[in-house]
Design a protein around this motif. Sequence first.
Motif, mmCIF file in Angstrom:
data_model
loop_
_atom_site.group_PDB
_atom_site.id
_atom_site.type_symbol
_atom_site.label_atom_id
_atom_site.label_comp_id
_atom_site.label_asym_id
_atom_site.label_seq_id
_atom_site.Cartn_x
_atom_site.Cartn_y
_atom_site.Cartn_z
ATOM 1 N N ARG A 175 0.815 -1.212 0.000
ATOM 2 C CA ARG A 175 0.000 0.000 0.000
ATOM 3 C C ARG A 175 0.848 1.261 0.000
ATOM 4 O O ARG A 175 0.559 2.213 -0.715
ATOM 5 N N LEU B 165 2.688 2.974 11.126
ATOM 6 C CA LEU B 165 1.553 2.065 11.073
ATOM 7 C C LEU B 165 1.203 1.662 12.498
ATOM 8 O O LEU B 165 1.934 0.913 13.136
ATOM 9 N N HIS C 291 -0.996 5.852 10.089
ATOM 10 C CA HIS C 291 -1.973 5.070 9.332
ATOM 11 C C HIS C 291 -2.493 3.934 10.203
ATOM 12 O O HIS C 291 -1.718 3.120 10.701
ATOM 13 N N HIS D 73 -3.807 0.661 10.224
ATOM 14 C CA HIS D 73 -3.805 -0.407 9.227
ATOM 15 C C HIS D 73 -4.998 -1.348 9.371
ATOM 16 O O HIS D 73 -5.350 -2.057 8.428
ATOM 17 N N ALA E 7 -7.720 0.855 7.878
ATOM 18 C CA ALA E 7 -7.276 1.312 6.551
ATOM 19 C C ALA E 7 -7.565 2.802 6.373
ATOM 20 O O ALA E 7 -8.068 3.229 5.334
#
Length: 214
Positions: free
Chosen positions: A3, A86, A103, A105, A108
């Motif tokens: 990603r 993350l 982010h 994860h 998302a």
Amino acid sequence: LRRHQPSHALCAMEYEGLSWRRTLFPDYKKNRRPMPDDLRSALGQIVSRFLAQGVGTVSVSGFEADDLIASIAQKVTEAGGRTTVLSTDKSFYQLISNSVSVHDHFAAQDRDTKYVRQRFGVEPERLAELFALAGDSSLDIPGARGIGLRTAAKLLDDYGDLESVLAAVGGIPGSRGRMIQDAKEAVILAQRLVTLRSDVNIGANLSQFRCSAK
């Protein structure tokens, strides 16, 4: 890895021994459940799988993984780069800036300044001060008892920052002022505990973590 397509990637691992926070404040995370045995037994395999994907791991004696991540993000920022963390941990939101993003994860979703402002009522750079005033139950850090997140955010908005709140505590009317005055030393300690360290020497050059995953 698919990603975000990073140029460098690493996994910061928690140091197994006593952290500087627990040394400073023995009640730190006292109610946190221990790592499940099946996860602990799989750590070696996890590290190996990361390495097979071209992702190295790092840990430093006496420091939590959060501090390593904050320190690496700081070095990348100083070098003119960008860092994506993350994590689902709200502690990392204090790092959010033009050069550092977080982010989630699992959801998302990117967590940005707007998200922090809407959820907590303060800018990312004031987040540690917010938790210092209101405390953080997930870390067993009390802060000023009786001061919740909403009240803490209002105080920081009114006075500008935590230092100014503490300096003006004698003039804060009603029970709020008394609560903060009674917990002043605890709040100062809490700020130190909830602020991520950005000065940790990870003992490695960032070039060692150049991403080799395909």
